[in-house]
Write a protein that holds these residues in place. Structure first.
Motif, PDB file in Angstrom:
ATOM      1  N   SER A   1      50.345  36.366  42.869  1.00 43.94           N
ATOM      2  CA  SER A   1      51.738  36.789  42.708  1.00 43.94           C
ATOM      3  C   SER A   1      52.104  37.882  43.713  1.00 43.94           C
ATOM      4  O   SER A   1      53.274  38.126  43.977  1.00 43.94           O
ATOM      5  N   ARG A   2      51.060  38.508  44.294  1.00 44.06           N
ATOM      6  CA  ARG A   2      51.266  39.538  45.313  1.00 44.06           C
ATOM      7  C   ARG A   2      51.004  39.010  46.721  1.00 44.06           C
ATOM      8  O   ARG A   2      50.881  39.768  47.664  1.00 44.06           O
ATOM      9  N   GLY A   3      50.883  37.663  46.829  1.00 47.21           N
ATOM     10  CA  GLY A   3      50.822  37.052  48.151  1.00 47.21           C
ATOM     11  C   GLY A   3      49.440  36.705  48.665  1.00 47.21           C
ATOM     12  O   GLY A   3      49.313  36.157  49.764  1.00 47.21           O
ATOM     13  N   PHE A   4      48.381  36.992  47.911  1.00 40.68           N
ATOM     14  CA  PHE A   4      47.035  36.644  48.358  1.00 40.68           C
ATOM     15  C   PHE A   4      46.816  35.134  48.210  1.00 40.68           C
ATOM     16  O   PHE A   4      47.380  34.497  47.318  1.00 40.68           O
ATOM     17  N   GLN A   5      46.001  34.561  49.092  1.00 43.29           N
ATOM     18  CA  GLN A   5      45.864  33.111  49.183  1.00 43.29           C
ATOM     19  C   GLN A   5      44.536  32.622  48.610  1.00 43.29           C
ATOM     20  O   GLN A   5      43.482  33.219  48.859  1.00 43.29           O
ATOM     21  N   HIS A   6      44.588  31.530  47.838  1.00 41.13           N
ATOM     22  CA  HIS A   6      43.391  30.850  47.326  1.00 41.13           C
ATOM     23  C   HIS A   6      42.388  31.817  46.710  1.00 41.13           C
ATOM     24  O   HIS A   6      41.201  31.810  47.020  1.00 41.13           O
ATOM     25  N   VAL A   7      42.875  32.650  45.824  1.00 35.21           N
ATOM     26  CA  VAL A   7      42.010  33.614  45.137  1.00 35.21           C
ATOM     27  C   VAL A   7      40.943  32.882  44.319  1.00 35.21           C
ATOM     28  O   VAL A   7      39.877  33.422  44.044  1.00 35.21           O
ATOM     29  N   GLY A   8      41.215  31.633  43.972  1.00 35.36           N
ATOM     30  CA  GLY A   8      40.244  30.856  43.203  1.00 35.36           C
ATOM     31  C   GLY A   8      38.936  30.617  43.930  1.00 35.36           C
ATOM     32  O   GLY A   8      37.941  30.247  43.306  1.00 35.36           O
ATOM     33  N   THR A   9      38.926  30.827  45.255  1.00 35.04           N
ATOM     34  CA  THR A   9      37.679  30.653  46.007  1.00 35.04           C
ATOM     35  C   THR A   9      36.886  31.953  46.113  1.00 35.04           C
ATOM     36  O   THR A   9      35.834  31.988  46.733  1.00 35.04           O
ATOM     37  N   TRP A  10      37.404  33.029  45.499  1.00 33.90           N
ATOM     38  CA  TRP A  10      36.710  34.324  45.544  1.00 33.90           C
ATOM     39  C   TRP A  10      35.763  34.460  44.364  1.00 33.90           C
ATOM     40  O   TRP A  10      35.873  33.760  43.358  1.00 33.90           O
ATOM     41  N   THR A  11      34.860  35.459  44.476  1.00 33.30           N
ATOM     42  CA  THR A  11      34.040  35.812  43.319  1.00 33.30           C
ATOM     43  C   THR A  11      34.854  36.720  42.397  1.00 33.30           C
ATOM     44  O   THR A  11      35.834  37.370  42.811  1.00 33.30           O
ATOM     45  N   MET A  12      34.425  36.780  41.148  1.00 31.43           N
ATOM     46  CA  MET A  12      35.092  37.660  40.189  1.00 31.43           C
ATOM     47  C   MET A  12      34.960  39.119  40.625  1.00 31.43           C
ATOM     48  O   MET A  12      35.894  39.924  40.486  1.00 31.43           O
ATOM     49  N   ALA A  13      33.788  39.459  41.181  1.00 35.59           N
ATOM     50  CA  ALA A  13      33.555  40.843  41.609  1.00 35.59           C
ATOM     51  C   ALA A  13      34.520  41.242  42.722  1.00 35.59           C
ATOM     52  O   ALA A  13      35.072  42.353  42.714  1.00 35.59           O
ATOM     53  N   ASP A  14      34.750  40.340  43.687  1.00 33.03           N
ATOM     54  CA  ASP A  14      35.678  40.647  44.774  1.00 33.03           C
ATOM     55  C   ASP A  14      37.105  40.799  44.261  1.00 33.03           C
ATOM     56  O   ASP A  14      37.844  41.680  44.704  1.00 33.03           O
TER      57      ASP A  14
END
Length: 536
Positions: free
Chosen positions: A486-499
């Motif tokens: 919602s703040r413009g970051f892309q494909h957050v689903g490919t990140w780790t939970m820690a990141d």
């Protein structure tokens, strides 16, 4: 005989499905990947467990192949239930049976309803017909395995009325990537063939009408084939015997060593043997060779019998996908079929993940002036379709942001984790198409998924499986995805939970604003970034 890894997985999955209570299960393997070997090993496991097995097929060649392969791979002998031959007095625990014979009530009544414990249906896309249903209904307690090379879930929606679940599926792209089948290159021939007057018959184009519509174009097709197929071993599929014979003569006039076979050919075996040996380089047939015939040296397939049936199209193309020394790909010739019906099968439908991708692939292949590798074409088309979807999703996210929804829309989640299989999910089997259960909806909401847009129990099930797998792998949660995207970051689903947690902490410290030194459009976590989606 040692099974390949995917064959062993298929064998084990079938037995597990039966053990879990699914009585009728389906196995999907592309042509050329050893489906007969797999069900032969399933037969062996059943016999070891003291079960009596019936293998059903609609053609004598398939029955003979099954019996031969079972004997070669397991040592088991088969009795025969066909015409005048019967298995009733045999002590063999495996029977190969003709559907045309067993469908007769007088023949069925010779068996007790519990005579067979297991029924295996070769070429299971035929299982929806009344003849097969009559036999299955007569042996109501038998566990059933259907085997087919159907390439997509569209065909399986029909099979969902017969089978309880899909036990195992091995895709054509995966078989090519793992080196068990050759890559396919598609070439669209710029020859417009008008099919607008062709009628529909039994769910497909009328063979008679196709033959008449095709006739004016045969000369031009033969000329085009002379450009691409002269040095190849080619099989041509045509709608009618008369059309096949005429086209064979045309090819001979162009310099091809062509032969023709059909169901009425007295010398069929001689011609097939001669073609296999290399005496001919083109073999024309009127839909005779779609099943039960193997010639691995074939490296070109020409489909002049347009069809909307995926399983039939897959069978035709499958005559050329087997491995053979010196063969590095299969050339598949397509044509600019002009029809008002948009369900016509094209090469793209062999591997496309969705109708949208297939349509885009077909457009791209038609525009190319040289053969195009199907996998590369699929990747390009998928990227185009994903870009279109993301543009549509961006508009949807704006609306969601205005409504301040706290949960993640399923589409946003699927796009964020780059899960094409979820985005393209289609219910196939009975329970999958039912509404989600209350427990499923509650579980989705607990994970952070907005459940109202999940319209089937099957979709809810695969979503929950993926969510559990992602949690085990330590990947970003749906709520993290929603907040950061919602703040413009892309494909957050490919990140780790820690990141994701680390970045959210930085945003929180900045008063819930993105820090000035971070550009959401290009930001990528520096450590632990996961590039591939967990597939569960």
């Amino acid at each position: 005989m040692e099974l390949r890894p995917y064959q062993q997985e298929a064998h084990d999955a079938i037995l597990d499905k039966w053990a879990s209570g699914d009585r009728r299960v389906l196995l999907v393997l592309p042509t050329g990947t050893g489906k007969t070997i797999v069900f032969s090993k399933v037969v062996e496991s059943c016999v070891r467990a003291g079960r009596r097995v019936l293998i059903l097929a609609h053609r004598g060649e398939l029955l003979n192949q099954a019996a031969d392969k079972i004997k070669a791979s397991t040592g088991l002998m088969c009795s025969v239930e066909k015409a005048q031959e019967t298995s009733l007095d045999s002590f063999y625990r495996v029977t190969v049976g003709s559907v045309q014979t067993l469908m007769r009530e007088s023949r069925l009544k010779k068996f007790a309803p519990n005579h067979f414990d297991t029924i295996i249906i070769d070429e299971a896309h035929h299982a929806v017909s009344d003849s097969y249903q009559r036999i299955l209904d007569y042996f109501p307690e038998a566990q059933v395995l259907g085997v087919t090379a159907t390439p997509d879930r569209g065909d399986m929606r029909n099979l969902g009325s017969v089978f309880d679940s899909l036990a195992y599926e091995y895709s054509l792209p995966k078989a090519i990537k793992e080196g068990y089948l050759v890559p396919i290159q598609a070439m669209t021939i710029p020859l417009q063939i008008d099919l607008s007057t062709v009628r529909q018959q039994a769910g497909d184009f009328s063979a008679g009408d196709v033959g008449s519509a095709l006739d004016p174009y045969l000369e031009g097709i033969a000329e085009e084939m002379a450009k691409y197929c002269m040095d190849r071993k080619t099989v041509v599929f045509l709608p009618l015997i008369a059309t096949s014979q005429k086209f064979c003569n045309l090819l001979k006039s162009k310099g091809f060593a062509a032969a023709e076979v059909n169901g009425e050919s007295d010398d069929r075996e001689r011609i097939l043997t001669a073609f296999d040996r290399g005496d001919y380089n083109v073999l024309c047939n009127s839909m005779l060779l779609t099943e039960g015939w193997d010639c691995p040296s074939v490296d070109c397939v020409v489909v002049l019998r347009p069809t909307k049936v995926r399983s039939l199209y897959s069978q035709m193309v499958g005559r050329g996908t087997r491995l053979y020394p010196g063969k590095d790909h299969l050339l598949l010739l397509d044509f600019l079929w002009h029809t008002e019906n948009h369900e016509l099968c094209h090469p793209a439908h062999l591997i496309a993940s969705s109708p949208e991708v297939a349509e885009k692939m077909t457009e791209n292949i038609a525009e190319a002036e040289a053969p195009v590798d199907l996998e590369a074409a699929e990747e390009t088309a998928s990227q185009d379709v994903v870009a279109d979807r993301e543009a549509a999703l961006a508009e949807k996210l704006k609306e969601m942001k205005r409504r301040k929804r706290k949960l993640v829309d399923p589409i946003q989640f699927e796009m964020s984790i780059q899960a094409e299989d979820l985005a393209n999910y289609v219910p196939s089997f009975g329970w999958e198409g039912k509404p989600p259960t209350m427990k499923q909806l509650q579980s989705l909401e607990k994970f952070g998924i907005f459940p109202d847009d999940v319209d089937s129990a099957g979709k809810a099930s695969v979503l929950l499986d993926r969510l559990h797998a992602r949690r085990e792998a330590g990947l970003a949660t749906p709520k993290q995805i929603r907040l950061l995207e919602s703040r413009g970051f892309q494909h957050v689903g490919t990140w780790t939970m820690a990141d994701a947690t680390k970045l959210i902490g930085q945003i929180a410290q900045a008063g819930w604003r993105v820090p000035r030194d971070i550009n959401p459009a290009t930001y990528q976590p520096q450590e632990g970034w996961v590039r591939q989606v967990v597939n569960g």
